[in-house]
Write a protein that holds these residues in place. Structure first.
Motif, PDB file in Angstrom:
ATOM      1  N   LEU A 195      38.091   9.729  -9.331  1.00 21.51           N
ATOM      2  CA  LEU A 195      37.647  10.379 -10.595  1.00 21.51           C
ATOM      3  C   LEU A 195      36.195  10.962 -10.524  1.00 21.51           C
ATOM      4  CD1 LEU A 195      38.808   7.598 -12.926  1.00 21.51           C
ATOM      5  CD2 LEU A 195      39.897   9.823 -12.658  1.00 21.51           C
ATOM      6  N   ASP A 196      35.374  10.534  -9.907  1.00 20.41           N
ATOM      7  CA  ASP A 196      33.941  10.876  -9.594  1.00 20.41           C
ATOM      8  C   ASP A 196      34.064  12.029  -8.782  1.00 20.41           C
ATOM      9  OD1 ASP A 196      31.101  10.532  -9.942  1.00 20.41           O
ATOM     10  OD2 ASP A 196      31.125  10.340  -7.673  1.00 20.41           O
ATOM     11  N   GLU A 234      47.994   7.359  -6.460  1.00 20.73           N
ATOM     12  CA  GLU A 234      48.354   7.392  -5.127  1.00 20.73           C
ATOM     13  C   GLU A 234      47.461   6.783  -4.099  1.00 20.73           C
ATOM     14  OE1 GLU A 234      50.678  10.496  -7.174  1.00 20.73           O
ATOM     15  OE2 GLU A 234      48.559   9.830  -7.378  1.00 20.73           O
ATOM     16  N   THR A 235      46.089   6.946  -4.525  1.00 20.23           N
ATOM     17  CA  THR A 235      44.980   6.525  -3.714  1.00 20.23           C
ATOM     18  C   THR A 235      45.030   4.931  -3.862  1.00 20.23           C
ATOM     19  OG1 THR A 235      43.862   8.556  -3.826  1.00 20.23           O
ATOM     20  CG2 THR A 235      42.603   6.678  -3.163  1.00 20.23           C
ATOM     21  N   VAL A 236      44.986   4.680  -5.036  1.00 20.23           N
ATOM     22  CA  VAL A 236      44.935   2.807  -5.171  1.00 20.23           C
ATOM     23  C   VAL A 236      46.426   2.292  -4.592  1.00 20.23           C
ATOM     24  CG1 VAL A 236      45.175   1.071  -6.907  1.00 20.23           C
ATOM     25  CG2 VAL A 236      43.841   3.190  -7.372  1.00 20.23           C
ATOM     26  N   ALA A 237      47.668   2.960  -4.672  1.00 19.69           N
ATOM     27  CA  ALA A 237      48.776   2.475  -4.114  1.00 19.69           C
ATOM     28  C   ALA A 237      48.489   2.495  -2.548  1.00 19.69           C
ATOM     29  CB  ALA A 237      49.880   3.308  -4.511  1.00 19.69           C
ATOM     30  N   SER A 238      47.881   3.551  -1.990  1.00 18.28           N
ATOM     31  CA  SER A 238      47.993   3.607  -0.598  1.00 18.28           C
ATOM     32  C   SER A 238      46.891   2.389  -0.023  1.00 18.28           C
ATOM     33  CB  SER A 238      47.282   4.998  -0.264  1.00 18.28           C
ATOM     34  OG  SER A 238      46.894   4.979   1.278  1.00 18.28           O
ATOM     35  N   TRP A 284      44.976  -3.309 -12.350  1.00 17.29           N
ATOM     36  CA  TRP A 284      43.961  -3.243 -11.119  1.00 17.29           C
ATOM     37  C   TRP A 284      43.004  -4.385 -11.433  1.00 17.29           C
ATOM     38  CZ3 TRP A 284      43.158   2.739 -12.317  1.00 17.29           C
ATOM     39  CH2 TRP A 284      44.170   3.539 -11.502  1.00 17.29           C
ATOM     40  N   ASN A 285      42.421  -4.770 -10.415  1.00 22.58           N
ATOM     41  CA  ASN A 285      41.268  -5.689 -10.367  1.00 22.58           C
ATOM     42  C   ASN A 285      40.185  -4.742 -10.226  1.00 22.58           C
ATOM     43  OD1 ASN A 285      41.213  -5.196  -7.778  1.00 22.58           O
ATOM     44  ND2 ASN A 285      42.118  -6.880  -6.837  1.00 22.58           N
ATOM     45  N   ALA A 286      39.073  -5.336  -9.787  1.00 23.11           N
ATOM     46  CA  ALA A 286      37.644  -4.639  -9.816  1.00 23.11           C
ATOM     47  C   ALA A 286      37.659  -3.800  -8.508  1.00 23.11           C
ATOM     48  CB  ALA A 286      36.584  -5.615  -9.442  1.00 23.11           C
ATOM     49  N   ARG A 287      38.597  -4.009  -7.595  1.00 24.58           N
ATOM     50  CA  ARG A 287      38.881  -3.349  -6.157  1.00 24.58           C
ATOM     51  C   ARG A 287      39.664  -2.166  -6.573  1.00 24.58           C
ATOM     52  NH1 ARG A 287      36.569  -0.519  -2.740  1.00 24.58           N
ATOM     53  NH2 ARG A 287      38.125   0.062  -1.057  1.00 24.58           N
ATOM     54  N   GLY A 288      40.460  -2.185  -7.495  1.00 22.72           N
ATOM     55  CA  GLY A 288      41.448  -1.000  -7.853  1.00 22.72           C
ATOM     56  C   GLY A 288      40.751   0.004  -8.676  1.00 22.72           C
ATOM     57  N   HIS A 289      40.020  -0.640  -9.590  1.00 23.79           N
ATOM     58  CA  HIS A 289      39.156   0.173 -10.563  1.00 23.79           C
ATOM     59  C   HIS A 289      38.145   0.865  -9.484  1.00 23.79           C
ATOM     60  CE1 HIS A 289      40.590  -2.157 -13.920  1.00 23.79           C
ATOM     61  NE2 HIS A 289      40.631  -0.883 -14.384  1.00 23.79           N
ATOM     62  N   ALA A 290      37.278   0.459  -8.599  1.00 24.65           N
ATOM     63  CA  ALA A 290      36.658   1.154  -7.781  1.00 24.65           C
ATOM     64  C   ALA A 290      37.086   2.195  -6.838  1.00 24.65           C
ATOM     65  CB  ALA A 290      35.820  -0.017  -7.048  1.00 24.65           C
ATOM     66  N   ILE A 291      38.265   2.026  -6.485  1.00 27.55           N
ATOM     67  CA  ILE A 291      38.921   2.990  -5.787  1.00 27.55           C
ATOM     68  C   ILE A 291      39.208   4.214  -6.755  1.00 27.55           C
ATOM     69  CG2 ILE A 291      41.200   3.475  -4.595  1.00 27.55           C
ATOM     70  CD1 ILE A 291      41.002   0.796  -3.488  1.00 27.55           C
ATOM     71  N   ALA A 292      39.723   3.849  -7.916  1.00 27.81           N
ATOM     72  CA  ALA A 292      40.196   4.886  -8.658  1.00 27.81           C
ATOM     73  C   ALA A 292      39.027   5.764  -9.308  1.00 27.81           C
ATOM     74  CB  ALA A 292      41.050   4.541 -10.119  1.00 27.81           C
TER      75      ALA A 292
END
Length: 109
Positions: free
Chosen positions: A98-99, A65-69, A86-94
């Motif tokens: 998670l963290d 949901e956060t990445v989609a937002s 996901w690209n690098a930005r999508g992974h960073a958001i995810a």
């Protein structure tokens, strides 16, 4: 063919997924958690959180949901139109979601 909540194939898929998650949980030897890259609304009749709960595995909500937002706000989070991974930005958001969850749960990151 469109799946419906009572579809026998879907019921079997959920049961198989729960069984596999239970096996992984027993054999992992470390804390096991799960998340979904897709928002829950993508498959509203198959809740990944519910499947994990049935298997006794904590589910980290809000990742997809956060990445989609972020994408809805115009951020480029994947490689569309070629690839929806996901690209690098999508992974960073995810990773941030998670963290935060792992910190709150007191689990290693």
């Amino acid at each position: 063919q469109t799946l419906t909540p009572g579809d026998p194939d879907l019921v079997q898929a959920v049961a198989t997924t729960v069984d596999l998650l239970e096996r992984m949980h027993r054999r992992a030897g470390v804390p096991l958690v799960a998340f979904s890259a897709l928002p829950e609304s993508v498959l509203p009749f198959w809740s990944r959180a519910e499947v994990c709960a049935r298997a006794g595995i904590p589910f980290i909500p809000g990742v997809g949901e956060t990445v989609a937002s972020a994408a809805d706000r115009g951020e480029t989070v994947d490689f569309r139109p070629v690839d929806s991974h996901w690209n690098a930005r999508g992974h960073a958001i995810a990773a941030a979601v998670l963290d935060a969850w792992l910190r709150q749960a007191g689990l290693p990151r």
